[in-house]
Design a protein around this motif. Structure first.
Motif, PDB file in Angstrom:
ATOM      1  N   ALA A 112      81.814  18.401  -1.350  1.00 46.51           N
ATOM      2  CA  ALA A 112      83.093  17.100  -0.887  1.00 46.51           C
ATOM      3  C   ALA A 112      82.335  16.626  -2.471  1.00 46.51           C
ATOM      4  O   ALA A 112      81.606  16.461  -2.758  1.00 46.51           O
ATOM      5  N   LYS A 165      79.363  14.022  -3.468  1.00 48.22           N
ATOM      6  CA  LYS A 165      78.003  13.940  -2.849  1.00 48.22           C
ATOM      7  C   LYS A 165      77.728  15.375  -3.154  1.00 48.22           C
ATOM      8  O   LYS A 165      77.980  16.557  -3.917  1.00 48.22           O
ATOM      9  N   SER A 219      76.454  18.301  12.156  1.00 48.06           N
ATOM     10  CA  SER A 219      77.808  18.740  11.934  1.00 48.06           C
ATOM     11  C   SER A 219      79.112  19.646  12.204  1.00 48.06           C
ATOM     12  O   SER A 219      80.029  18.642  12.312  1.00 48.06           O
ATOM     13  N   LYS A 279      88.032  17.566  10.825  1.00 46.82           N
ATOM     14  CA  LYS A 279      88.004  16.804  10.929  1.00 46.82           C
ATOM     15  C   LYS A 279      88.324  16.100   9.151  1.00 46.82           C
ATOM     16  O   LYS A 279      87.767  17.371   8.451  1.00 46.82           O
ATOM     17  N   GLU A 295      86.053  14.533   7.414  1.00 45.26           N
ATOM     18  CA  GLU A 295      85.096  15.133   6.764  1.00 45.26           C
ATOM     19  C   GLU A 295      84.624  16.269   6.487  1.00 45.26           C
ATOM     20  O   GLU A 295      83.843  16.308   5.448  1.00 45.26           O
ATOM     21  N   ASP A 296      85.228  16.758   6.950  1.00 44.60           N
ATOM     22  CA  ASP A 296      85.086  18.277   6.356  1.00 44.60           C
ATOM     23  C   ASP A 296      86.027  18.884   5.111  1.00 44.60           C
ATOM     24  O   ASP A 296      85.489  19.607   4.378  1.00 44.60           O
ATOM     25  N   THR A 297      86.583  17.635   4.544  1.00 43.85           N
ATOM     26  CA  THR A 297      86.854  17.957   2.850  1.00 43.85           C
ATOM     27  C   THR A 297      86.289  18.246   2.079  1.00 43.85           C
ATOM     28  O   THR A 297      84.855  17.882   2.353  1.00 43.85           O
ATOM     29  N   SER A 322      93.912  16.258   6.093  1.00 44.98           N
ATOM     30  CA  SER A 322      94.302  14.599   6.604  1.00 44.98           C
ATOM     31  C   SER A 322      95.117  15.101   6.959  1.00 44.98           C
ATOM     32  O   SER A 322      96.346  16.147   7.284  1.00 44.98           O
TER      33      SER A 322
END
Length: 118
Positions: free
Chosen positions: A40, A43, A63, A87, A89-91, A117
């Motif tokens: 990501a 990160k 996760s 989700k 946060e999986d982007t 999104s």
């Protein structure tokens, strides 16, 4: 030489699904465990799902457990990642590599972008 080509990414709304594929060449695919990783923005790259050489053993990061499924086809030298209930946060950019949660190769493909999104 090792060549890994990831595909199948895209833009999806939360709760949606995508199926990623990785086409491998340049090594004896059936002799390597394979792992999907993601990175990501801002990160470090992290492992997401791993599968043993014959596909009997799989392992998932906490996760994604229960939402993602890794599979492989040794006849076609491909490894796939079915991603459900996505989700935001999986982007990330998703990559595959040889090995079981530890990359076997210094080489990395171009990855495939997944954006979740609304």
């Amino acid at each position: 030489q090792v060549h890994l080509v990831e595909s199948g990414g895209g833009f999806v709304q939360p709760g949606g699904s995508l199926r990623l594929s990785c086409a491998a060449s340049g090594f004896t695919f059936s002799r390597y465990a394979m792992t999907w990783y993601r990175q990501a923005p801002g990160k470090e790259r992290e492992w997401v799902a791993a599968i043993s050489t014959a596909g009997i053993s799989t392992n998932y990061a906490d996760s994604v457990k229960g939402r993602f499924t890794i599979s492989r086809d040794n006849a076609k030298n491909t490894v796939s990642l079915q991603m459900n209930s996505l989700k935001p946060e999986d982007t990330a950019v998703y990559y595959c590599n040889g090995g079981y949660k530890i990359p076997s190769f210094d080489y990395w493909g171009q990855g495939t972008q997944v954006t979740v999104s609304s």
